[in-house]
Motif scaffolding. Sequence first.
Motif, PDB file in Angstrom:
ATOM      1  N   ILE A   1       0.836  -1.208   0.000  1.00 33.00           N
ATOM      2  CA  ILE A   1       0.000   0.000   0.000  1.00 33.00           C
ATOM      3  C   ILE A   1       0.868   1.254   0.000  1.00 33.00           C
ATOM      4  CG2 ILE A   1      -1.683   1.307   1.353  1.00 33.00           C
ATOM      5  CD1 ILE A   1      -2.872  -1.352   2.257  1.00 33.00           C
ATOM      6  N   ALA A   2       1.963   1.229   0.746  1.00 26.45           N
ATOM      7  CA  ALA A   2       2.851   2.394   0.790  1.00 26.45           C
ATOM      8  C   ALA A   2       3.411   2.723  -0.586  1.00 26.45           C
ATOM      9  CB  ALA A   2       3.983   2.140   1.785  1.00 26.45           C
ATOM     10  N   HIS A   3       3.833   1.718  -1.323  1.00 29.87           N
ATOM     11  CA  HIS A   3       4.388   1.978  -2.658  1.00 29.87           C
ATOM     12  C   HIS A   3       3.289   2.359  -3.663  1.00 29.87           C
ATOM     13  CE1 HIS A   3       8.638   1.027  -2.103  1.00 29.87           C
ATOM     14  NE2 HIS A   3       8.251   0.101  -1.236  1.00 29.87           N
TER      15      HIS A   3
ATOM     16  N   ALA B   1      -3.021   6.053   3.754  1.00 29.63           N
ATOM     17  CA  ALA B   1      -1.787   5.886   4.525  1.00 29.63           C
ATOM     18  C   ALA B   1      -1.918   6.526   5.904  1.00 29.63           C
ATOM     19  CB  ALA B   1      -0.613   6.496   3.755  1.00 29.63           C
ATOM     20  N   LEU B   2      -2.513   7.707   5.954  1.00 33.87           N
ATOM     21  CA  LEU B   2      -2.687   8.377   7.251  1.00 33.87           C
ATOM     22  C   LEU B   2      -3.658   7.612   8.137  1.00 33.87           C
ATOM     23  CD1 LEU B   2      -2.871  12.059   5.956  1.00 33.87           C
ATOM     24  CD2 LEU B   2      -0.940  10.920   7.023  1.00 33.87           C
ATOM     25  N   GLN B   3      -4.698   7.032   7.563  1.00 33.20           N
ATOM     26  CA  GLN B   3      -5.640   6.243   8.366  1.00 33.20           C
ATOM     27  C   GLN B   3      -4.973   4.989   8.930  1.00 33.20           C
ATOM     28  OE1 GLN B   3      -8.921   5.549   5.745  1.00 33.20           O
ATOM     29  NE2 GLN B   3      -9.884   7.534   6.132  1.00 33.20           N
TER      30      GLN B   3
ATOM     31  N   GLY C   1       7.972   0.488   9.832  1.00 35.45           N
ATOM     32  CA  GLY C   1       8.275   0.026   8.478  1.00 35.45           C
ATOM     33  C   GLY C   1       7.435   0.717   7.425  1.00 35.45           C
ATOM     34  N   PHE C   2       6.172   0.926   7.733  1.00 35.85           N
ATOM     35  CA  PHE C   2       5.282   1.621   6.793  1.00 35.85           C
ATOM     36  C   PHE C   2       5.722   3.072   6.600  1.00 35.85           C
ATOM     37  CE2 PHE C   2       1.237   3.926   5.996  1.00 35.85           C
ATOM     38  CZ  PHE C   2       0.917   3.345   4.788  1.00 35.85           C
ATOM     39  N   MET C   3       6.147   3.718   7.692  1.00 37.91           N
ATOM     40  CA  MET C   3       6.552   5.126   7.606  1.00 37.91           C
ATOM     41  C   MET C   3       7.862   5.283   6.841  1.00 37.91           C
ATOM     42  SD  MET C   3       5.077   7.839   8.476  1.00 37.91           S
ATOM     43  CE  MET C   3       5.448   9.581   8.337  1.00 37.91           C
ATOM     44  N   ARG C   4       8.722   4.335   6.927  1.00 36.46           N
ATOM     45  CA  ARG C   4       9.970   4.423   6.160  1.00 36.46           C
ATOM     46  C   ARG C   4       9.710   4.373   4.661  1.00 36.46           C
ATOM     47  NH1 ARG C   4      14.923   1.057   8.731  1.00 36.46           N
ATOM     48  NH2 ARG C   4      15.903   2.203   7.027  1.00 36.46           N
TER      49      ARG C   4
ATOM     50  N   ASN D   1       2.345  14.738   8.303  1.00 34.58           N
ATOM     51  CA  ASN D   1       3.595  14.036   8.569  1.00 34.58           C
ATOM     52  C   ASN D   1       4.174  14.460   9.911  1.00 34.58           C
ATOM     53  OD1 ASN D   1       5.846  12.330   7.691  1.00 34.58           O
ATOM     54  ND2 ASN D   1       6.987  14.247   7.569  1.00 34.58           N
ATOM     55  N   ALA D   2       4.142  15.759  10.187  1.00 31.11           N
ATOM     56  CA  ALA D   2       4.652  16.248  11.473  1.00 31.11           C
ATOM     57  C   ALA D   2       3.816  15.708  12.629  1.00 31.11           C
ATOM     58  CB  ALA D   2       4.659  17.776  11.479  1.00 31.11           C
ATOM     59  N   THR D   3       2.508  15.597  12.443  1.00 27.67           N
ATOM     60  CA  THR D   3       1.642  15.059  13.493  1.00 27.67           C
ATOM     61  C   THR D   3       1.971  13.598  13.778  1.00 27.67           C
ATOM     62  OG1 THR D   3      -0.109  16.561  12.748  1.00 27.67           O
ATOM     63  CG2 THR D   3      -0.749  14.726  14.172  1.00 27.67           C
TER      64      THR D   3
END
Length: 763
Positions: free
Chosen positions: A237-239, A251-253, A272-275, A289-291
């Motif tokens: 999903i990240a890619h 992605a945020l959810q 791992g998802f955030m990387r 992203n900052a949150t």
Amino acid sequence: MATAATMVPTSPSDGYQKRKRSQSPEDPEQPPSSRRRSLSPPPARTVDVPKVVDVDPARRAERERQLAVRIAEKELEKLEKEKDGKKAPESDAKAEFAKLTSTRSGGVYMPPARLRAMQEAASKDKASAEYQRISWDALRKSITGIVNRVNVANIKNVVPELFQENLIRGRGLFARSVMKAQSASLPFTPVFAALVAIINTKLPQVGELLLTRLISQFRRAFKRNDKIVCHSTTTFIAHLVNQAVAHEIIALQILVLLLERPTDDSIEIAVGFMREVGAFLAENSPKANATVYERFRAVLNEGSISHRVQYMIEVLMQVRKDKYKDNPVIPEGLDLVEEDEQITHQIQLEEELQVQEGLNIFKFDANFLDNEERYKQIKAEILGEGSSDEDESGSEEESEEDEQDEEAAAEEKQGIEDRTQTNLINLRRIIYLTIMNALNYEEAVHKLLKVQIKEGQEIELCKMIIECCSQERSYSTFFGLIGERFCRINRIWFDCFEQAFRDYYETIHRYETNRLRNIARFFGHLVATDAVSWNVLDCIKLTEDDTTSSSRIFIKIMFNEVTESMGLKTVTERFKDPEVRASCRGMFPMDNPKDTRFAINYFTSIGLGPVTEEMRDHLKNAPRIIMEQRRAMLEAESSSSDSDSDSSDSDSDSDSDSSSSDASDNSRRSRRRRPSPRRRESPRRRDYSPDRRDRAGARARTPPPLSPSPPPRSRRYARSRSRSYSPRHGKDTRRDISRDRNYDRSRDDRRRRSISRDRYARR
């Protein structure tokens, strides 16, 4: 003579009996005859039964018996076929093939030659279910093979092969194959995401189905606490988010769900998802992203997780500090889709999903041939295939004419301008991304100066900076510093920002309040720091008719920003500067007292009362100034009238005596006919004398006097007498005589009135 005993076979359950020795002869005295064996039975057709290994002898015997029966039946069938010498009909091949394909496991192994023969027999009718089943199996194998051999080097060659297959019919097979291949080899996830992104541009239903299944798989794995499946699914999903196939909201959810109740496994999956997706979120959703990183920091400070996971969060912080250099948004060689062509699917994590599991299973299609033809047309449109027969059919002369037309069209295209504004949109996108990716204003200015901007498009850069500033929730000094730096670098940017101020002031009524506030504070920063000249204020006309509510709010917020930066005293002194006063003449109107009063009230209400002192003095002295102006106007008019009268007198002296006498007579007659103003203003007095009736009759007989103060009698009488005896006048002499008589009568009447008044007074 003794006979040899033969071995009699018994049933498998009784076993085989041992040989018995021959009995001794009845006469023991006779010598034994020579020993002979029994004759063997005639050769029969034997069946080799394989040996069955089993511990239980009874069960072993039963299994051997059943196996022997089955083998015997097959041998009998072979014998019958050999006797008949006939081939099996085609229906038997179809039936056998249908039986073979109807089983769940795909049937028993069949040699390829026999399988091909059965397929040929079953494929004569392309609308039949057997042929559709054959094509379905071939489609499944082809898609699986293509997906399994894709990589960075051959992805451009694999995509056309994949489009050759019917992906609309086999979209369920494609989604399942890609998900299986990705979960088996996680390092190849960017390659599979790029493949899906390419297909999604042409067949968006395929990309939507894959994304829906991934989200559904993540939800099931999260409920089952399946860490491995969650990790592989979130990576895919990240890619897909990086490739713009999925919206960043999913992605945020997922991050919110993983960080809501932190555990070791959920934090590990979130890290791992955030990387993988962090670089994309930093570019497109910096606040979100900052949150997310604030939440990571809070989890780290709480200390409710293991030290291993805490160390993973610290490593993630370092990766963010290094700007994801090892985890780019799109790896090199996989950026194969233009951003404008990509179709982004916005699927929520909690909404109902249509997984469509039935697409993985073969189903008979009544319109199979029509659907195949329709996909061939779609495939030709995607791959650019077409018949070249029509192009080749034609004479050489026509081809030469076509070449000439193409050359002429190419020459015309060289002078064609692109009015779709594609280049302008791309320029704005580059400017926006450059501004949002910068950490500070110096880096932003440095990168923006490297952007290739054509001559005449400098104003677009200025407007994009202002638009980025207006889109923020609150004003950021970051944008004001960028604008200030550009204004100080080159005179071109200075002029562009001044032009942008005038343009935005003219159209400020189109913006909502928040954007208006940010734009006003941006220009207030530029004015306060002298990045732009105060001469830009010449476009402001502060009157009730020339301003709107939006423009008044804009001016108020801008001058509040200027006052906060410079101070009220400095702003007041700056407005007293002669050059600034000349430019700001429209802001301090003194032509009309109404506009002056409006400007005074406006500046006083926004806290700039000291700048209105000059207008207040002007408003106090306005009546005196107006009177002086009117007096000057009257004097100018009188002087002009005197000069006109002098010129007319000189002209009248040069006339003849006859014309002068005629003019004097005419003027005298006009004076006598003109009513006296004093006679109108004074009220009539009632006469209470006894001879009132006589006087009333006399007034009725005689006309009223022309003026209350008649000229001297001697002069008027002498003049009238002298003129009455003048031989030069004819009709005029008669008129003078009648006037003298009337005058004498009026004089006698006045004498009588005075006498009657005296008498009445004595009584």
